[in-house]
Design a protein around this motif. Structure first.
Motif, PDB file in Angstrom:
ATOM      1  N   LYS A  26       0.849  -1.188   0.000  1.00 54.93           N
ATOM      2  CA  LYS A  26       0.000   0.000   0.000  1.00 54.93           C
ATOM      3  C   LYS A  26       0.883   1.235   0.000  1.00 54.93           C
ATOM      4  O   LYS A  26       1.921   1.271   0.672  1.00 54.93           O
ATOM      5  N   MET A  27       0.459   2.254  -0.756  1.00 54.38           N
ATOM      6  CA  MET A  27       1.169   3.524  -0.766  1.00 54.38           C
ATOM      7  C   MET A  27       0.925   4.254   0.548  1.00 54.38           C
ATOM      8  O   MET A  27       0.078   3.881   1.351  1.00 54.38           O
ATOM      9  N   GLY A  28       1.670   5.338   0.754  1.00 51.23           N
ATOM     10  CA  GLY A  28       1.517   6.137   1.952  1.00 51.23           C
ATOM     11  C   GLY A  28       2.536   5.753   3.010  1.00 51.23           C
ATOM     12  O   GLY A  28       3.568   5.138   2.724  1.00 51.23           O
ATOM     13  N   LYS A  29       2.241   6.128   4.250  1.00 48.54           N
ATOM     14  CA  LYS A  29       3.169   5.833   5.340  1.00 48.54           C
ATOM     15  C   LYS A  29       3.350   4.324   5.472  1.00 48.54           C
ATOM     16  O   LYS A  29       2.390   3.574   5.562  1.00 48.54           O
ATOM     17  N   GLN A  30       4.588   3.913   5.501  1.00 49.28           N
ATOM     18  CA  GLN A  30       4.905   2.492   5.613  1.00 49.28           C
ATOM     19  C   GLN A  30       5.013   2.078   7.079  1.00 49.28           C
ATOM     20  O   GLN A  30       5.252   2.902   7.964  1.00 49.28           O
ATOM     21  N   LEU A  31       4.812   0.796   7.332  1.00 55.18           N
ATOM     22  CA  LEU A  31       4.874   0.285   8.695  1.00 55.18           C
ATOM     23  C   LEU A  31       6.283   0.427   9.259  1.00 55.18           C
ATOM     24  O   LEU A  31       7.282   0.393   8.532  1.00 55.18           O
ATOM     25  N   ASP A  32       6.360   0.568  10.570  1.00 59.07           N
ATOM     26  CA  ASP A  32       7.661   0.552  11.228  1.00 59.07           C
ATOM     27  C   ASP A  32       8.200  -0.877  11.234  1.00 59.07           C
ATOM     28  O   ASP A  32       7.428  -1.839  11.165  1.00 59.07           O
ATOM     29  N   PRO A  33       9.507  -1.038  11.326  1.00 61.26           N
ATOM     30  CA  PRO A  33      10.067  -2.394  11.372  1.00 61.26           C
ATOM     31  C   PRO A  33       9.525  -3.185  12.561  1.00 61.26           C
ATOM     32  O   PRO A  33       9.347  -2.640  13.651  1.00 61.26           O
ATOM     33  N   LYS A  34       9.271  -4.474  12.331  1.00 62.28           N
ATOM     34  CA  LYS A  34       8.919  -5.356  13.443  1.00 62.28           C
ATOM     35  C   LYS A  34      10.183  -5.595  14.262  1.00 62.28           C
ATOM     36  O   LYS A  34      11.217  -5.972  13.716  1.00 62.28           O
ATOM     37  N   PRO A  35      10.129  -5.373  15.566  1.00 65.25           N
ATOM     38  CA  PRO A  35      11.345  -5.541  16.373  1.00 65.25           C
ATOM     39  C   PRO A  35      11.951  -6.935  16.205  1.00 65.25           C
ATOM     40  O   PRO A  35      11.267  -7.951  16.317  1.00 65.25           O
ATOM     41  N   GLY A  36      13.235  -6.944  15.896  1.00 61.49           N
ATOM     42  CA  GLY A  36      13.985  -8.197  15.843  1.00 61.49           C
ATOM     43  C   GLY A  36      13.702  -9.094  14.662  1.00 61.49           C
ATOM     44  O   GLY A  36      14.063 -10.275  14.686  1.00 61.49           O
ATOM     45  N   VAL A  37      13.109  -8.565  13.571  1.00 61.08           N
ATOM     46  CA  VAL A  37      12.712  -9.405  12.443  1.00 61.08           C
ATOM     47  C   VAL A  37      13.375  -8.918  11.152  1.00 61.08           C
ATOM     48  O   VAL A  37      13.345  -7.731  10.826  1.00 61.08           O
ATOM     49  N   ASP A  64      15.729 -16.693   9.875  1.00 61.73           N
ATOM     50  CA  ASP A  64      14.874 -17.387  10.841  1.00 61.73           C
ATOM     51  C   ASP A  64      14.387 -16.479  11.975  1.00 61.73           C
ATOM     52  O   ASP A  64      13.679 -16.935  12.877  1.00 61.73           O
ATOM     53  N   SER A  65      14.744 -15.199  11.936  1.00 64.34           N
ATOM     54  CA  SER A  65      14.180 -14.270  12.921  1.00 64.34           C
ATOM     55  C   SER A  65      12.674 -14.108  12.737  1.00 64.34           C
ATOM     56  O   SER A  65      11.989 -13.602  13.627  1.00 64.34           O
ATOM     57  N   TRP A  66      12.146 -14.536  11.569  1.00 62.13           N
ATOM     58  CA  TRP A  66      10.689 -14.553  11.396  1.00 62.13           C
ATOM     59  C   TRP A  66      10.049 -15.544  12.370  1.00 62.13           C
ATOM     60  O   TRP A  66       8.936 -15.323  12.851  1.00 62.13           O
ATOM     61  N   GLU A  67      10.701 -16.650  12.641  1.00 62.25           N
ATOM     62  CA  GLU A  67      10.182 -17.629  13.598  1.00 62.25           C
ATOM     63  C   GLU A  67      10.652 -17.337  15.020  1.00 62.25           C
ATOM     64  O   GLU A  67       9.941 -17.615  15.980  1.00 62.25           O
ATOM     65  N   LYS A  68      11.866 -16.758  15.126  1.00 61.10           N
ATOM     66  CA  LYS A  68      12.446 -16.493  16.443  1.00 61.10           C
ATOM     67  C   LYS A  68      12.994 -15.059  16.468  1.00 61.10           C
ATOM     68  O   LYS A  68      14.202 -14.841  16.312  1.00 61.10           O
ATOM     69  N   PRO A  69      12.101 -14.051  16.632  1.00 53.05           N
ATOM     70  CA  PRO A  69      12.556 -12.654  16.634  1.00 53.05           C
ATOM     71  C   PRO A  69      13.608 -12.399  17.709  1.00 53.05           C
ATOM     72  O   PRO A  69      13.564 -12.990  18.795  1.00 53.05           O
ATOM     73  N   TYR A  70      14.535 -11.516  17.387  1.00 51.34           N
ATOM     74  CA  TYR A  70      15.579 -11.162  18.335  1.00 51.34           C
ATOM     75  C   TYR A  70      15.034 -10.186  19.368  1.00 51.34           C
ATOM     76  O   TYR A  70      14.350  -9.222  19.025  1.00 51.34           O
ATOM     77  N   ALA A  71      15.338 -10.431  20.621  1.00 52.83           N
ATOM     78  CA  ALA A  71      14.864  -9.563  21.696  1.00 52.83           C
ATOM     79  C   ALA A  71      15.493  -8.183  21.562  1.00 52.83           C
ATOM     80  O   ALA A  71      16.537  -8.003  20.919  1.00 52.83           O
TER      81      ALA A  71
END
Length: 376
Positions: A131-142, A334-341
Protein backbone atom coordinates in the motif's frame (compact mmCIF):
# COMPACT_ATOMS: atom_id res chain seq x y z
CA UNK A 1 36.92 -41.91 -28.31
CA UNK A 2 36.17 -40.19 -25.00
CA UNK A 3 37.30 -36.88 -26.47
CA UNK A 4 34.97 -37.29 -29.45
CA UNK A 5 32.10 -38.20 -27.14
CA UNK A 6 32.74 -35.10 -25.03
CA UNK A 7 32.85 -32.88 -28.08
CA UNK A 8 29.60 -34.41 -29.25
CA UNK A 9 27.90 -33.72 -25.94
CA UNK A 10 29.11 -30.13 -25.97
CA UNK A 11 27.79 -29.71 -29.50
CA UNK A 12 24.40 -31.11 -28.50
CA UNK A 13 24.28 -28.76 -25.50
CA UNK A 14 25.16 -25.71 -27.58
CA UNK A 15 22.57 -26.62 -30.18
CA UNK A 16 19.93 -27.00 -27.47
CA UNK A 17 20.77 -23.55 -26.20
CA UNK A 18 20.72 -22.09 -29.71
CA UNK A 19 17.18 -23.32 -30.26
CA UNK A 20 15.78 -21.74 -27.11
CA UNK A 21 16.02 -18.00 -27.60
CA UNK A 22 12.76 -16.18 -26.83
CA UNK A 23 11.56 -13.59 -29.38
CA UNK A 24 13.59 -10.39 -29.24
CA UNK A 25 16.29 -11.83 -27.02
CA UNK A 26 19.77 -10.48 -27.54
CA UNK A 27 22.16 -12.75 -29.40
CA UNK A 28 25.04 -14.24 -27.42
CA UNK A 29 27.51 -12.08 -29.31
CA UNK A 30 25.59 -8.90 -28.48
CA UNK A 31 25.29 -9.89 -24.81
CA UNK A 32 28.98 -10.74 -24.55
CA UNK A 33 29.97 -7.52 -26.32
CA UNK A 34 27.87 -5.55 -23.80
CA UNK A 35 29.44 -7.40 -20.88
CA UNK A 36 32.91 -6.91 -22.27
CA UNK A 37 32.39 -3.15 -22.11
CA UNK A 38 31.67 -3.27 -18.35
CA UNK A 39 34.14 -3.25 -15.49
CA UNK A 40 34.04 -6.33 -13.30
CA UNK A 41 30.68 -5.72 -11.65
CA UNK A 42 30.37 -5.44 -7.90
CA UNK A 43 27.82 -3.80 -5.62
CA UNK A 44 25.00 -4.33 -3.13
CA UNK A 45 21.28 -4.71 -3.45
CA UNK A 46 20.55 -1.21 -2.24
CA UNK A 47 17.92 0.63 -0.25
CA UNK A 48 18.94 3.58 1.96
CA UNK A 49 19.18 2.87 5.67
CA UNK A 50 16.19 5.12 6.42
CA UNK A 51 13.82 3.26 4.08
CA UNK A 52 12.10 -0.01 4.98
CA UNK A 53 11.12 -0.87 1.39
CA UNK A 54 10.89 0.25 -2.24
CA UNK A 55 7.96 2.61 -1.63
CA UNK A 56 9.64 4.44 1.23
CA UNK A 57 12.75 4.81 -0.91
CA UNK A 58 11.01 6.48 -3.87
CA UNK A 59 7.62 7.95 -2.91
CA UNK A 60 7.67 11.77 -2.67
CA UNK A 61 7.00 11.97 1.08
CA UNK A 62 10.10 9.99 2.01
CA UNK A 63 12.49 10.20 -0.96
CA UNK A 64 15.79 11.38 0.55
CA UNK A 65 18.49 12.33 -2.00
CA UNK A 66 20.84 13.60 0.72
CA UNK A 67 21.02 10.22 2.46
CA UNK A 68 21.38 8.39 -0.84
CA UNK A 69 24.21 10.71 -1.88
CA UNK A 70 26.01 10.16 1.44
CA UNK A 71 25.67 6.38 1.29
CA UNK A 72 26.67 6.11 -2.37
CA UNK A 73 29.75 8.15 -1.52
CA UNK A 74 30.64 5.43 0.97
CA UNK A 75 29.91 2.84 -1.71
CA UNK A 76 32.17 4.48 -4.29
CA UNK A 77 34.98 4.65 -1.74
CA UNK A 78 35.11 0.87 -1.31
CA UNK A 79 34.90 -0.03 -5.02
CA UNK A 80 31.17 -0.34 -5.74
CA UNK A 81 30.36 0.25 -9.42
CA UNK A 82 26.81 -1.08 -9.62
CA UNK A 83 23.71 -1.53 -7.45
CA UNK A 84 20.57 -3.61 -7.68
CA UNK A 85 17.59 -1.36 -6.90
CA UNK A 86 13.93 -2.32 -6.63
CA UNK A 87 11.08 -0.29 -8.14
CA UNK A 88 7.33 -0.82 -7.60
CA UNK A 89 4.25 -0.74 -9.83
CA UNK A 90 2.26 1.32 -7.27
CA UNK A 91 4.74 4.20 -7.60
CA UNK A 92 3.86 4.42 -11.28
CA UNK A 93 0.13 4.04 -10.70
CA UNK A 94 -0.02 6.78 -8.09
CA UNK A 95 2.06 9.46 -9.79
CA UNK A 96 4.23 8.48 -12.74
CA UNK A 97 5.57 12.01 -13.13
CA UNK A 98 6.99 12.25 -9.60
CA UNK A 99 8.27 8.69 -9.82
CA UNK A 100 10.18 9.45 -13.02
CA UNK A 101 11.55 12.64 -11.45
CA UNK A 102 12.76 10.84 -8.33
CA UNK A 103 14.22 7.98 -10.35
CA UNK A 104 16.03 10.49 -12.56
CA UNK A 105 17.43 12.19 -9.45
CA UNK A 106 18.56 8.85 -8.09
CA UNK A 107 20.30 8.00 -11.36
CA UNK A 108 22.08 11.35 -11.32
CA UNK A 109 23.40 10.61 -7.82
CA UNK A 110 24.57 7.21 -9.05
CA UNK A 111 26.33 8.84 -12.00
CA UNK A 112 28.04 11.29 -9.65
CA UNK A 113 29.57 8.31 -7.84
CA UNK A 114 30.43 6.31 -10.99
CA UNK A 115 27.77 3.69 -10.28
CA UNK A 116 25.39 2.18 -12.86
CA UNK A 117 22.44 0.37 -11.24
CA UNK A 118 20.38 -2.60 -12.33
CA UNK A 119 16.69 -1.76 -11.84
CA UNK A 120 14.20 -4.44 -10.71
CA UNK A 121 10.63 -4.14 -12.00
CA UNK A 122 8.75 -6.84 -10.04
CA UNK A 123 9.42 -8.87 -6.89
CA UNK A 124 7.67 -11.93 -5.41
CA UNK A 125 9.26 -11.73 -1.94
CA UNK A 126 7.76 -10.87 1.44
CA UNK A 127 4.56 -8.84 2.04
CA UNK A 128 1.93 -9.53 -0.68
CA UNK A 129 -0.29 -6.59 0.32
CA UNK A 130 1.57 -3.39 -0.66
CA UNK A 131 0.00 0.00 0.00
CA UNK A 132 1.17 3.52 -0.77
CA UNK A 133 1.52 6.14 1.95
CA UNK A 134 3.17 5.83 5.34
CA UNK A 135 4.90 2.49 5.61
CA UNK A 136 4.87 0.28 8.70
CA UNK A 137 7.66 0.55 11.23
CA UNK A 138 10.07 -2.39 11.37
CA UNK A 139 8.92 -5.36 13.44
CA UNK A 140 11.34 -5.54 16.37
CA UNK A 141 13.98 -8.20 15.84
CA UNK A 142 12.71 -9.40 12.44
CA UNK A 143 14.59 -9.60 9.13
CA UNK A 144 13.17 -7.48 6.28
CA UNK A 145 9.76 -7.13 7.95
CA UNK A 146 8.49 -4.35 5.69
CA UNK A 147 9.58 -5.43 2.21
CA UNK A 148 6.82 -5.55 -0.41
CA UNK A 149 5.87 -7.71 -3.34
CA UNK A 150 5.18 -6.13 -6.71
CA UNK A 151 2.64 -6.83 -7.99
CA UNK A 152 0.71 -7.61 -4.84
CA UNK A 153 -1.30 -10.81 -4.50
CA UNK A 154 -4.57 -9.26 -5.66
CA UNK A 155 -3.06 -7.74 -8.79
CA UNK A 156 -1.20 -10.93 -9.62
CA UNK A 157 -4.37 -13.02 -9.44
CA UNK A 158 -6.61 -10.55 -11.30
CA UNK A 159 -6.25 -10.59 -15.09
CA UNK A 160 -8.00 -7.23 -15.15
CA UNK A 161 -4.97 -5.70 -13.41
CA UNK A 162 -2.50 -6.88 -16.00
CA UNK A 163 -3.16 -3.95 -18.32
CA UNK A 164 -2.06 -1.65 -15.50
CA UNK A 165 1.08 -3.72 -14.98
CA UNK A 166 1.79 -3.58 -18.71
CA UNK A 167 1.47 0.21 -18.64
CA UNK A 168 3.96 0.36 -15.77
CA UNK A 169 6.56 -1.84 -17.48
CA UNK A 170 6.31 -0.14 -20.85
CA UNK A 171 6.12 3.27 -19.18
CA UNK A 172 9.14 3.10 -16.90
CA UNK A 173 11.35 1.13 -19.30
CA UNK A 174 10.27 3.37 -22.16
CA UNK A 175 11.01 6.54 -20.20
CA UNK A 176 14.58 5.43 -19.53
CA UNK A 177 15.17 3.13 -22.50
CA UNK A 178 18.15 5.09 -23.83
CA UNK A 179 19.55 6.10 -20.44
CA UNK A 180 23.19 5.03 -20.26
CA UNK A 181 23.18 5.56 -16.49
CA UNK A 182 21.23 2.28 -16.19
CA UNK A 183 23.18 -0.97 -16.43
CA UNK A 184 20.27 -3.39 -17.00
CA UNK A 185 16.67 -4.29 -16.16
CA UNK A 186 15.88 -7.22 -13.87
CA UNK A 187 12.28 -7.89 -14.80
CA UNK A 188 11.25 -10.06 -11.81
CA UNK A 189 13.00 -10.99 -8.56
CA UNK A 190 12.57 -14.60 -7.39
CA UNK A 191 9.24 -14.92 -9.22
CA UNK A 192 8.23 -18.28 -7.74
CA UNK A 193 9.29 -17.59 -4.14
CA UNK A 194 6.48 -18.99 -1.90
CA UNK A 195 7.55 -17.02 1.21
CA UNK A 196 6.93 -20.13 3.27
CA UNK A 197 8.43 -18.83 6.51
CA UNK A 198 6.75 -15.42 6.41
CA UNK A 199 3.61 -14.78 4.31
CA UNK A 200 3.09 -18.19 2.75
CA UNK A 201 -0.44 -18.60 4.09
CA UNK A 202 -1.46 -15.29 2.51
CA UNK A 203 -0.19 -16.03 -0.99
CA UNK A 204 -2.71 -16.56 -3.81
CA UNK A 205 -3.53 -20.14 -4.73
CA UNK A 206 -1.34 -21.39 -7.56
CA UNK A 207 1.07 -18.46 -7.30
CA UNK A 208 3.80 -20.16 -9.32
CA UNK A 209 1.37 -20.85 -12.17
CA UNK A 210 0.10 -17.26 -12.10
CA UNK A 211 3.64 -15.93 -12.34
CA UNK A 212 4.62 -18.43 -15.04
CA UNK A 213 1.76 -17.14 -17.17
CA UNK A 214 2.67 -13.50 -16.63
CA UNK A 215 6.47 -13.58 -16.70
CA UNK A 216 6.93 -14.12 -20.46
CA UNK A 217 4.57 -11.20 -21.07
CA UNK A 218 6.65 -8.98 -18.77
CA UNK A 219 9.79 -9.78 -20.78
CA UNK A 220 7.92 -8.90 -23.99
CA UNK A 221 6.42 -5.70 -22.56
CA UNK A 222 9.93 -4.56 -21.61
CA UNK A 223 11.29 -5.49 -25.04
CA UNK A 224 8.50 -3.60 -26.78
CA UNK A 225 9.79 -0.46 -25.06
CA UNK A 226 13.03 -1.02 -27.07
CA UNK A 227 15.60 -0.43 -24.28
CA UNK A 228 19.29 -0.20 -25.06
CA UNK A 229 19.90 -2.05 -21.78
CA UNK A 230 19.68 -5.86 -21.50
CA UNK A 231 17.01 -7.79 -19.60
CA UNK A 232 17.37 -10.59 -17.06
CA UNK A 233 15.64 -12.50 -14.24
CA UNK A 234 17.61 -14.56 -11.74
CA UNK A 235 17.16 -18.22 -10.89
CA UNK A 236 17.46 -18.52 -7.15
CA UNK A 237 17.13 -22.00 -5.58
CA UNK A 238 20.89 -22.36 -5.37
CA UNK A 239 20.87 -24.79 -2.46
CA UNK A 240 19.25 -27.47 -4.62
CA UNK A 241 21.86 -29.86 -5.96
CA UNK A 242 20.88 -29.90 -9.61
CA UNK A 243 22.73 -29.85 -12.90
CA UNK A 244 22.15 -26.26 -13.96
CA UNK A 245 23.83 -26.93 -17.31
CA UNK A 246 21.01 -29.32 -18.24
CA UNK A 247 17.78 -27.63 -19.40
CA UNK A 248 15.85 -30.80 -18.54
CA UNK A 249 16.60 -30.12 -14.85
CA UNK A 250 14.99 -26.68 -14.87
CA UNK A 251 11.59 -25.93 -13.39
CA UNK A 252 9.03 -24.20 -15.68
CA UNK A 253 9.65 -20.70 -14.34
CA UNK A 254 13.42 -21.22 -14.50
CA UNK A 255 13.06 -22.22 -18.14
CA UNK A 256 11.20 -18.98 -18.84
CA UNK A 257 13.88 -16.98 -17.02
CA UNK A 258 16.87 -18.65 -18.65
CA UNK A 259 15.41 -18.63 -22.17
CA UNK A 260 14.39 -14.96 -22.02
CA UNK A 261 17.34 -13.37 -20.21
CA UNK A 262 19.86 -11.53 -22.37
CA UNK A 263 22.50 -12.28 -19.74
CA UNK A 264 22.18 -14.90 -17.03
CA UNK A 265 21.71 -14.02 -13.36
CA UNK A 266 21.38 -16.18 -10.29
CA UNK A 267 21.20 -16.02 -6.49
CA UNK A 268 23.44 -18.05 -4.25
CA UNK A 269 23.53 -18.38 -0.47
CA UNK A 270 25.87 -21.31 0.19
CA UNK A 271 29.56 -22.22 0.30
CA UNK A 272 32.06 -21.31 -2.39
CA UNK A 273 32.34 -24.80 -3.89
CA UNK A 274 28.61 -24.83 -4.55
CA UNK A 275 28.84 -21.28 -5.92
CA UNK A 276 31.59 -22.17 -8.36
CA UNK A 277 29.70 -25.24 -9.54
CA UNK A 278 26.53 -23.28 -10.26
CA UNK A 279 28.33 -20.33 -11.88
CA UNK A 280 30.37 -22.50 -14.25
CA UNK A 281 27.30 -24.54 -15.18
CA UNK A 282 25.38 -21.39 -16.09
CA UNK A 283 28.34 -20.13 -18.11
CA UNK A 284 27.73 -23.03 -20.47
CA UNK A 285 24.86 -20.96 -21.87
CA UNK A 286 27.53 -18.94 -23.65
CA UNK A 287 26.14 -15.77 -22.09
CA UNK A 288 27.54 -13.44 -19.39
CA UNK A 289 26.74 -14.52 -15.84
CA UNK A 290 26.19 -12.28 -12.80
CA UNK A 291 25.28 -13.35 -9.27
CA UNK A 292 22.72 -10.75 -8.18
CA UNK A 293 22.35 -11.97 -4.58
CA UNK A 294 24.85 -13.52 -2.21
CA UNK A 295 26.31 -12.92 1.29
CA UNK A 296 24.84 -14.85 4.18
CA UNK A 297 27.76 -15.16 6.52
CA UNK A 298 26.29 -17.88 8.73
CA UNK A 299 25.91 -20.28 5.77
CA UNK A 300 29.45 -19.68 4.42
CA UNK A 301 28.44 -17.17 1.74
CA UNK A 302 31.17 -14.60 2.31
CA UNK A 303 33.19 -11.90 0.59
CA UNK A 304 36.54 -13.45 1.47
CA UNK A 305 35.73 -16.79 -0.18
CA UNK A 306 33.41 -15.85 -3.03
CA UNK A 307 34.78 -12.63 -4.52
CA UNK A 308 38.20 -13.95 -5.63
CA UNK A 309 36.57 -16.98 -7.28
CA UNK A 310 33.93 -14.84 -9.00
CA UNK A 311 36.55 -12.40 -10.27
CA UNK A 312 38.59 -15.26 -11.72
CA UNK A 313 35.47 -16.62 -13.45
CA UNK A 314 34.47 -13.10 -14.61
CA UNK A 315 31.13 -13.48 -12.84
CA UNK A 316 29.81 -10.17 -11.50
CA UNK A 317 28.70 -10.08 -7.85
CA UNK A 318 25.94 -8.28 -5.97
CA UNK A 319 25.51 -8.90 -2.26
CA UNK A 320 22.34 -8.27 -0.30
CA UNK A 321 22.43 -5.11 1.78
CA UNK A 322 24.72 -2.14 2.26
CA UNK A 323 24.12 0.04 5.34
CA UNK A 324 22.35 -1.53 8.32
CA UNK A 325 19.01 0.20 8.77
CA UNK A 326 15.25 -0.20 8.74
CA UNK A 327 15.23 -3.40 6.69
CA UNK A 328 17.12 -5.12 9.54
CA UNK A 329 18.63 -7.61 7.13
CA UNK A 330 21.69 -7.94 9.36
CA UNK A 331 19.35 -10.30 11.25
CA UNK A 332 19.01 -13.88 9.91
CA UNK A 333 16.05 -15.23 7.95
CA UNK A 334 14.87 -17.39 10.84
CA UNK A 335 14.18 -14.27 12.92
CA UNK A 336 10.69 -14.55 11.40
CA UNK A 337 10.18 -17.63 13.60
CA UNK A 338 12.45 -16.49 16.44
CA UNK A 339 12.56 -12.65 16.63
CA UNK A 340 15.58 -11.16 18.34
CA UNK A 341 14.86 -9.56 21.70
CA UNK A 342 15.29 -5.82 22.08
CA UNK A 343 18.94 -4.84 21.83
CA UNK A 344 20.10 -8.38 21.06
CA UNK A 345 22.40 -8.83 18.07
CA UNK A 346 23.13 -12.00 16.11
CA UNK A 347 26.55 -13.50 16.75
CA UNK A 348 27.30 -12.86 13.06
CA UNK A 349 25.52 -10.35 10.84
CA UNK A 350 23.53 -12.04 8.09
CA UNK A 351 23.74 -9.33 5.40
CA UNK A 352 25.01 -5.70 5.13
CA UNK A 353 28.50 -4.21 4.76
CA UNK A 354 28.46 -1.00 6.80
CA UNK A 355 27.17 0.14 10.18
CA UNK A 356 24.80 3.16 10.25
CA UNK A 357 27.72 5.58 10.66
CA UNK A 358 29.41 4.26 7.51
CA UNK A 359 32.06 2.14 9.19
CA UNK A 360 32.72 -1.42 8.01
CA UNK A 361 31.03 -4.17 9.98
CA UNK A 362 34.22 -6.18 9.34
CA UNK A 363 37.24 -4.23 8.17
CA UNK A 364 38.88 -7.25 6.51
CA UNK A 365 35.79 -7.69 4.28
CA UNK A 366 36.13 -4.16 2.95
CA UNK A 367 39.82 -4.73 2.31
CA UNK A 368 38.93 -7.80 0.24
CA UNK A 369 36.34 -5.77 -1.69
CA UNK A 370 38.86 -3.01 -2.40
CA UNK A 371 41.49 -5.51 -3.49
CA UNK A 372 39.21 -7.41 -5.85
CA UNK A 373 37.68 -4.29 -7.37
CA UNK A 374 41.05 -2.55 -7.65
CA UNK A 375 39.93 0.38 -5.48
CA UNK A 376 42.86 2.09 -3.75
Amino acid sequence: MKRLLLLGLLLITSLAWAQKDAPGRWSRSKANSWYGDQPWLFGPNYVPANAINQLEMFQPETFDPATIDKELGWAEAIGVNTLRVFLHDLLWERDEKSFKTNLDTFLSICEKHNIRPMLVLFDSCWDPFPKMGKQLDPKPGVHNSGWLQSPGAEALADDGEHHRLESYVKGVVGAFRKDKRILAWDVWNEPDNPNTSSYGQHEPAGKADLVARLLPQVFQWARLARPIQPLTSAVWVAWENRDWSNPAAWKPIETIQLENSDFITFHHYADVASFQKMATALQQTGRPVVCTEFLARSVKSQFQTHLPVAKKLNVGMMNWGFVAGKTQTFLPWDSWEKPYASGRQPSVWHHEILTPDGKPYLADEVEVIRKVTGKK
